[in-house]
Design a protein around this motif. Structure first.
Motif, PDB file in Angstrom:
ATOM      1  N   LEU A  91      51.590 -47.336  68.220  1.00 25.14           N
ATOM      2  CA  LEU A  91      51.102 -46.088  67.649  1.00 25.14           C
ATOM      3  C   LEU A  91      50.263 -45.303  68.654  1.00 25.14           C
ATOM      4  O   LEU A  91      50.369 -44.065  68.727  1.00 25.14           O
ATOM      5  N   GLN A  92      49.460 -45.997  69.415  1.00 28.23           N
ATOM      6  CA  GLN A  92      48.652 -45.308  70.420  1.00 28.23           C
ATOM      7  C   GLN A  92      49.532 -44.667  71.487  1.00 28.23           C
ATOM      8  O   GLN A  92      49.212 -43.584  72.003  1.00 28.23           O
ATOM      9  N   GLU A  93      50.657 -45.309  71.764  1.00 29.69           N
ATOM     10  CA  GLU A  93      51.591 -44.715  72.729  1.00 29.69           C
ATOM     11  C   GLU A  93      52.202 -43.433  72.163  1.00 29.69           C
ATOM     12  O   GLU A  93      52.326 -42.423  72.875  1.00 29.69           O
ATOM     13  N   PHE A  94      52.596 -43.459  70.896  1.00 27.40           N
ATOM     14  CA  PHE A  94      53.159 -42.265  70.280  1.00 27.40           C
ATOM     15  C   PHE A  94      52.121 -41.148  70.188  1.00 27.40           C
ATOM     16  O   PHE A  94      52.435 -39.962  70.387  1.00 27.40           O
ATOM     17  N   LEU A  95      50.880 -41.516  69.837  1.00 28.79           N
ATOM     18  CA  LEU A  95      49.845 -40.497  69.700  1.00 28.79           C
ATOM     19  C   LEU A  95      49.439 -39.911  71.052  1.00 28.79           C
ATOM     20  O   LEU A  95      49.025 -38.751  71.130  1.00 28.79           O
ATOM     21  N   PRO A 112      56.253 -46.477  57.761  1.00 27.39           N
ATOM     22  CA  PRO A 112      55.125 -46.001  56.953  1.00 27.39           C
ATOM     23  C   PRO A 112      54.140 -45.131  57.731  1.00 27.39           C
ATOM     24  O   PRO A 112      53.524 -44.227  57.174  1.00 27.39           O
ATOM     25  N   TYR A 113      54.038 -45.369  59.042  1.00 29.77           N
ATOM     26  CA  TYR A 113      53.149 -44.562  59.858  1.00 29.77           C
ATOM     27  C   TYR A 113      53.785 -43.222  60.223  1.00 29.77           C
ATOM     28  O   TYR A 113      53.085 -42.224  60.406  1.00 29.77           O
ATOM     29  N   LEU A 120      47.399 -38.902  61.615  1.00 31.62           N
ATOM     30  CA  LEU A 120      46.899 -39.939  62.510  1.00 31.62           C
ATOM     31  C   LEU A 120      46.365 -39.322  63.792  1.00 31.62           C
ATOM     32  O   LEU A 120      46.884 -38.319  64.294  1.00 31.62           O
ATOM     33  N   SER A 121      45.329 -39.966  64.313  1.00 30.13           N
ATOM     34  CA  SER A 121      44.728 -39.541  65.574  1.00 30.13           C
ATOM     35  C   SER A 121      44.162 -40.761  66.284  1.00 30.13           C
ATOM     36  O   SER A 121      44.027 -41.845  65.691  1.00 30.13           O
ATOM     37  N   LEU A 122      43.811 -40.583  67.524  1.00 33.86           N
ATOM     38  CA  LEU A 122      43.316 -41.684  68.351  1.00 33.86           C
ATOM     39  C   LEU A 122      41.871 -41.394  68.731  1.00 33.86           C
ATOM     40  O   LEU A 122      41.537 -40.303  69.208  1.00 33.86           O
ATOM     41  N   PHE A 123      40.992 -42.415  68.507  1.00 38.36           N
ATOM     42  CA  PHE A 123      39.585 -42.241  68.832  1.00 38.36           C
ATOM     43  C   PHE A 123      38.993 -43.574  69.265  1.00 38.36           C
ATOM     44  O   PHE A 123      39.025 -44.550  68.507  1.00 38.36           O
ATOM     45  N   ARG A 129      43.153 -42.352  60.342  1.00 44.65           N
ATOM     46  CA  ARG A 129      43.908 -41.512  59.424  1.00 44.65           C
ATOM     47  C   ARG A 129      42.934 -40.533  58.784  1.00 44.65           C
ATOM     48  O   ARG A 129      41.970 -40.940  58.143  1.00 44.65           O
ATOM     49  N   GLY A 130      43.178 -39.281  58.955  1.00 45.61           N
ATOM     50  CA  GLY A 130      42.246 -38.281  58.472  1.00 45.61           C
ATOM     51  C   GLY A 130      41.064 -38.158  59.416  1.00 45.61           C
ATOM     52  O   GLY A 130      41.200 -38.228  60.640  1.00 45.61           O
ATOM     53  N   THR A 131      39.899 -37.999  58.828  1.00 43.48           N
ATOM     54  CA  THR A 131      38.705 -37.769  59.651  1.00 43.48           C
ATOM     55  C   THR A 131      37.940 -39.037  59.995  1.00 43.48           C
ATOM     56  O   THR A 131      37.231 -39.073  61.008  1.00 43.48           O
ATOM     57  N   HIS A 132      38.064 -40.095  59.164  1.00 48.18           N
ATOM     58  CA  HIS A 132      37.193 -41.254  59.395  1.00 48.18           C
ATOM     59  C   HIS A 132      37.807 -42.590  58.981  1.00 48.18           C
ATOM     60  O   HIS A 132      37.226 -43.632  59.265  1.00 48.18           O
TER      61      HIS A 132
END
Length: 220
Positions: A91-95, A112-113, A120-123, A129-132
């Motif tokens: 997922l991190q690769e896609f993001l 499902p992702y 989805l975002s990377l932090f 997922r979403g803000t937090h």
């Protein structure tokens, strides 16, 4: 029925019977006192003062004992689990780069992702997922369910505690299955339907007193 009357003897509560038994060892006279002179004492006045020469006080009664071997997941542990999770790495690769244009070319585990890819975002090495809401790696999913249900609240409150901070596919169904298998929750479930066990027939004796004779005397 009063404390000193004989009316209703044998039907009084156990606490009244105990009080009556304590009074039997005393010689006393009853004296009427008007209500305006009968000043009610406060709750602390009847308590006796502790005596150093007196008998030791009774030990505390343990009403409930709650123990838990679960510990919270630290930030470092969560990041390490994300780094070791193959789904998280994909997922991190896609993001970081770009999602595939069509899900037919995607691994079925990632479907499902893909449906929530816009959320989805990377932090800081973790997927949000979403803000937090953190995406929980598979290694920590069971432990977080245990932590959310540590006080044995119901399904709704346990899922709410998880949904406030975390997310992963199938989180609700896993939580429901875990709580339904919790022995403590099942013992205190007032809505559970109890089933009467089937009757176990006892073979009839061939002659009179045969069962009594076998049970008391034993075989010859």
């Amino acid at each position: 029925m009063t404390l000193l009357t004989m009316k209703g003897l044998g039907r009084a509560g156990y606490h009244i019977a105990r009080w009556s038994a304590r009074l039997l060892s005393f010689n006393y006279e009853l004296e009427y006192k008007p209500g305006n002179q009968n000043v009610v004492a406060d709750r602390l006045s009847p308590l006796p003062l502790p005596s150093p020469d007196g008998p030791p006080e009774d030990e505390d009664v343990v009403v409930a004992l709650i123990t838990s071997t679960l510990t919270a997941v630290t930030r470092e542990q969560f990041q390490a689990a994300c780094s070791a999770c193959p789904i998280q790495q994909k997922l991190q690769e896609f993001l970081t780069k770009r999602w595939l244009s069509h899900p037919k070319n995607l691994d079925p585990v990632l479907l499902p992702y893909f449906r929530v890819r816009d959320e989805l975002s990377l932090f800081d090495g973790c997927v949000l997922r979403g803000t937090h809401r953190l995406l929980v790696p598979e290694e920590l999913q069971s432990k977080l369910i245990h932590l959310a249900h540590d006080t044995h609240q119901g399904i709704v409150r346990t899922k709410q505690r998880l949904q406030d901070l975390y997310w992963w596919p199938g989180m609700d169904s896993q939580t429901e299955a875990f709580i339904k298998s919790c022995v403590t929750c099942q013992m205190h479930d007032k809505t559970a339907v109890t089933c009467t066990p089937p009757l176990q027939p006892v073979p009839l004796p061939e002659s009179a007193w045969e069962k009594v004779a076998i049970d008391t005397i034993g075989p010859p």
